[in-house]
Scaffold this active site. Structure first.
Site, short mmCIF file in Angstrom:
data_model
loop_
_atom_site.label_atom_id
_atom_site.label_comp_id
_atom_site.label_asym_id
_atom_site.label_seq_id
_atom_site.Cartn_x
_atom_site.Cartn_y
_atom_site.Cartn_z
N GLU A 65 -27.23 -4.97 -99.33
CA GLU A 65 -28.17 -5.66 -100.21
C GLU A 65 -29.30 -4.75 -100.66
OE1 GLU A 65 -29.74 -9.20 -98.39
OE2 GLU A 65 -30.89 -9.80 -100.16
N TRP A 89 -28.80 -5.89 -94.77
CA TRP A 89 -30.06 -5.64 -95.47
C TRP A 89 -31.02 -4.98 -94.48
CZ3 TRP A 89 -35.03 -7.79 -94.32
CH2 TRP A 89 -36.04 -7.24 -95.12
N HIS A 135 -27.25 -13.49 -103.44
CA HIS A 135 -28.18 -14.32 -102.68
C HIS A 135 -28.94 -15.18 -103.67
CE1 HIS A 135 -28.62 -12.25 -98.48
NE2 HIS A 135 -27.44 -12.81 -98.68
N ASP A 194 -40.96 -11.78 -104.40
CA ASP A 194 -39.75 -12.20 -103.70
C ASP A 194 -40.12 -13.20 -102.60
OD1 ASP A 194 -37.13 -12.25 -102.70
OD2 ASP A 194 -37.54 -10.59 -101.32
N ASP A 238 -29.77 -10.02 -104.68
CA ASP A 238 -30.61 -11.17 -104.34
C ASP A 238 -31.48 -11.45 -105.56
OD1 ASP A 238 -32.19 -12.39 -101.47
OD2 ASP A 238 -33.21 -12.41 -103.42
N HIS A 242 -34.92 -9.84 -105.80
CA HIS A 242 -35.09 -8.42 -105.44
C HIS A 242 -35.27 -7.45 -106.59
CE1 HIS A 242 -33.57 -8.66 -101.02
NE2 HIS A 242 -34.47 -9.58 -101.31
N LYS A 249 -32.87 -3.83 -102.91
CA LYS A 249 -34.17 -4.49 -103.06
C LYS A 249 -35.16 -3.58 -103.75
CE LYS A 249 -37.42 -7.22 -100.37
NZ LYS A 249 -37.66 -7.99 -99.16
N ASP A 308 -38.96 -16.15 -101.78
CA ASP A 308 -37.93 -16.95 -101.13
C ASP A 308 -38.26 -18.43 -101.10
OD1 ASP A 308 -35.78 -15.02 -100.32
OD2 ASP A 308 -37.47 -14.05 -99.33
N ASP A 340 -30.47 -17.98 -99.86
CA ASP A 340 -31.42 -17.20 -99.07
C ASP A 340 -32.83 -17.59 -99.46
OD1 ASP A 340 -32.66 -15.34 -97.46
OD2 ASP A 340 -32.20 -13.61 -98.72
C1 RNT Z 1 -34.74 -9.82 -97.60
C2 RNT Z 1 -33.34 -10.13 -97.95
C3 RNT Z 1 -32.48 -10.63 -96.83
C4 RNT Z 1 -33.19 -11.65 -95.95
C5 RNT Z 1 -32.30 -12.34 -94.94
C6 RNT Z 1 -33.10 -13.04 -93.89
O1 RNT Z 1 -35.55 -9.59 -98.68
O2 RNT Z 1 -33.30 -11.03 -99.02
O3 RNT Z 1 -31.30 -11.14 -97.34
O4 RNT Z 1 -33.83 -12.64 -96.70
O5 RNT Z 1 -31.40 -11.46 -94.43
ZN ZN Z 2 -31.37 -11.78 -99.58
#
Ligand code: RNT
Ligand code: ZN
Length: 428
Positions: A229, A188, A295, A303, A268, A271, A231, A305, A335
């Protein structure tokens, strides 16, 4: 606090209910036991990493909160992971970032990391019989200060990150060989712009070319599986993300056409546009891709997390994997990063929630639902879907935890509180 007898009785009653729907709960528990979820190490220290000179987050990702007890070195992080793993049933892999290299004062930058910089992680994983996954760290570094890495117009910066990603693949493949299980290496990059670019095409072309070079070396799939990945946006990079969904959908097809057989796309859950979920995308991607990485995360309005809970979105994702017979082809990795609560608890909550949702999906009477659909009985399909949502999967979950020798219900909190008092509080 439930005793063993109560758990068993509830399980047997639930099993009888599921049997009426044609679902064999014992078989499902066997299946669940085999399905690994890759637990990300970076929840343990707010994505700080162990390098000492660089590290931390940038590029639009952010960890907030100052809960005491954050791991300050590799040994503390591994000790925290050890505790979390005793409280989570099923199979875990541990997901590392390159920024968790232990350099022991050696002055070496990310473009020259070697497998030996991860030897403590490898020994630790071996001892516990857990597999590892890996990620190049293209953020939290002076050379990522422009929010451009693999697509940076400056050739020398691009070179640094290309070399870092190549080194990461080499390390990941070595680890896979050493541990006898393929390491998923997920790339990513934060690359993007705060405001409207005048030349979106140019950065995407650079990213494509950088990735082509990174992935040119072929490794056996028994050791290494690559992933990229996509986004939508990040804080500070709102207007443009070079590696968008469309970019990587195209890139994976392009790379595979050029012989890079084991490249998978990473979705993810945070994302995409805030009202867009990934569940509907899974069947399309599985139709055209042998493998997929997800993810598991929870975005709150962006986003963000947040720690995963077994909410509708996670349930939906797992149900879609089940309905497409995708478990086995879909790799699951958590994640999230929350520094405002006990970090070991965050892992336990997020991983248990993920597994709970997998279980509920495995227990769904999917064949029945599909049969109703094929018969055109949509009223009955909806009625059954609604019914399926409240079948007693929690009793099956409790039985799974008991059988795996981990605490049932919220009983795991006792161990976390004791660890907080005895270990985490001393880390001021
Ligand atoms: C970032 C991505 C990525 C990170 C990690 C730390 O938006 O989701 O996967 O969260 O690699
Ligand atoms: Zn991620």
């Amino acid at each position: 606090m439930q005793n063993e007898k109560m758990i068993r009785q509830s399980y047997e009653a639930a099993a009888a209910v599921y049997a009426q729907y044609g679902v064999d709960t014992d078989a499902v528990l066997q299946q669940l036991k085999q399905l690994p979820v890759s637990m990300h190490c970076w929840q343990g220290d707010d994505v700080t990493g162990l390098e000492r000179t660089a590290g931390g987050v940038s590029g639009g990702i952010m960890s907030t909160g100052a809960y005491p007890g954050k791991a300050r070195n590799g040994d503390e992080l591994r000790s925290d992971l050890d505790l979390a793993m005793t409280l989570i049933p099923g199979r875990q892999k541990i997901n590392l970032h390159a920024s968790y290299a232990e350099l022991d004062g050696e002055s070496v930058d990310r473009d020259a990391y070697e497998t030996r910089h991860f030897s403590r992680w490898i020994a630790w994983a071996k001892e516990r019989g857990v597999a590892l996954d890996f990620n190049p760290t293209c953020f939290g570094h002076p050379k990522a200060a422009d929010n451009l890495t693999l697509s940076h117009p400056d050739e020398s910066i691009r070179r640094f990150w290309i070399d870092h990603c190549k080194a990461s693949r080499r390390i990941a493949a070595d680890i896979g060989k050493e541990l006898g299980q393929p390491v998923v290496n997920n790339i990513w990059v934060p690359d993007g712009m705060k405001d409207m670019p005048a030349d979106r095409y140019a950065y995407r072309r650079l990213l494509r070319d950088s990735l082509d070079e990174i992935l040119a070396e072929r490794y056996p799939a028994e050791y290494l599986l690559d992933a990229v990945e996509c986004k939508l946006f990040g804080v500070g990079v709102e207007s443009y993300t070079v590696g968008s969904h469309e970019f990587y959908m195209g890139y994976v097809a392009h790379a595979r056409a050029n012989g890079c057989d084991h490249l998978m796309l990473t979705l993810d859950m945070g994302h995409f546009h805030p009202t867009e979920t990934i569940a509907d995308k899974i069947s399309s991607l599985l139709l055209f891709n042998p493998k997929l990485l997800i993810h598991v995360s929870r975005g709150v309005k962006w986003d963000s997390d947040h720690v995963v809970i077994s909410d509708e979105q996670v349930f939906d994702v797992m149900r879609e994997i089940k309905r497409a017979s995708g478990f086995g082809r879909v790799y699951l990795a958590t994640d999230f990063f929350d520094g405002s609560i006990n970090r070991v608890a965050a892992w336990v909550i997020g991983l248990r929630a993920t597994q709970k949702a997998i279980l509920a999906a495995l227990l769904e009477p999917t064949e029945k639902l599909k049969a109703l659909e094929q018969a055109g009985r949509y009223t009955d399909r909806l009625a059954m879907m609604e019914e399926a949502r409240s079948l007693p999967y929690t009793a099956v979950w409790d039985q799974f935890c008991a059988a795996e020798g981990v605490p049932v219900g919220a009983d795991w909190l006792d161990a976390v509180h004791a660890y907080e008092n005895e270990v985490l509080k001393l880390r001021q």
